[in-house]
Enzyme design. Structure first.
Site, short mmCIF file in Angstrom:
data_model
loop_
_atom_site.label_atom_id
_atom_site.label_comp_id
_atom_site.label_asym_id
_atom_site.label_seq_id
_atom_site.Cartn_x
_atom_site.Cartn_y
_atom_site.Cartn_z
N GLU A 162 -6.68 5.79 0.98
CA GLU A 162 -6.28 6.69 2.07
C GLU A 162 -4.98 6.26 2.74
OE1 GLU A 162 -7.74 9.46 2.55
OE2 GLU A 162 -9.53 9.13 1.31
N ASP A 163 -4.36 5.19 2.27
CA ASP A 163 -3.16 4.68 2.90
C ASP A 163 -1.97 5.61 2.63
OD1 ASP A 163 -1.96 1.90 4.08
OD2 ASP A 163 -0.54 2.88 2.74
N TYR A 164 -1.44 6.22 3.69
CA TYR A 164 -0.36 7.20 3.52
C TYR A 164 0.88 6.56 2.92
CZ TYR A 164 3.42 10.41 4.60
OH TYR A 164 4.52 11.23 4.49
#
Length: 212
Positions: A162-164
């Site tokens: 989920e790390d942008y």
């Protein structure tokens, strides 16, 4: 690289062989130079993570310093007991939001009640099991737990889907028009096992490189 429990040279060789496209990225970035943050306890590491969430590094460091200054007698940083004794308004006056005060209090209670492992015990736990324990703490989500495993414990095979910034780096590095979905990133990341942390570090570095 002495802080890592794995051979980073072996990890780099593995990634270059397993993913030729990533190997091109690695060549642009240069030698693996990921640094770990030291931790004197699991409490202080997670407390810092809570304070730093959603803030610039400079702003977070200022607030964290103010919180530490509330407890001048704590030579190794403030303790769970310090947090639980402090009036919430005092913590708020240091710059903490109401949500972060509640998160710090929850963390402090859990540590005081032995609901969380000591740092040395955490170092021996399986990745998934440790993440499950950490995310029980208010304000510590999966991403924060994964960052703890990567940058505090030096775990070699963490992939924060989920790390942008990671998704953006992936799109830039592999010349994609759109950000990858977590599922796409997960599938591609299978090539990088058991050194997905190292692959992530290389991808993050591309955000500071000039475009090709």
């Amino acid at each position: 690289m002495a802080d890592f429990d794995f051979d980073h040279r072996k990890a780099v060789r593995h990634l270059r062989t397993a993913d030729p496209a990533l190997a091109e990225v690695m060549a642009r970035v240069g030698p693996f130079a990921m640094a770990l943050k030291s931790s004197c306890s699991l409490f202080t590491a997670l407390a810092e993570a809570i304070v730093y969430q959603q803030l610039s590094t400079k702003a977070a460091a200022t607030i964290y310093g103010r919180v530490e200054a509330l407890f001048p007698c704590s030579s190794n940083g403030f303790t769970p007991q310090d947090v639980l004794r402090a009036p919430p308004d005092t913590l708020r006056a240091a710059g903490l939001s109401a949500a972060k005060v509640l998160a710090l209090q929850d963390l402090a209670r859990r540590v005081q009640d032995d609901e969380l492992p000591l740092l040395e015990e955490a170092r021996t736990m399986d990745d998934a099991a440790l993440i499950d324990r950490l995310i029980e703490v208010r304000g510590i989500g999966r991403w924060s737990a994964q960052m703890f495993l990567m940058f505090r414990l030096g775990r070699p095979d963490i992939l924060p889907l989920e790390d942008y910034s990671l998704r953006r780096a992936y799109a830039i590095a592999f010349r994609k028009r759109a950000l990858p979905s977590p599922r796409t990133l997960e599938r591609h990341g299978e090539k990088w096992r058991p050194y997905r942390t190292v692959a992530c570090w290389y991808l993050w570095q591309t955000l500071d490189l000039p475009p090709v």
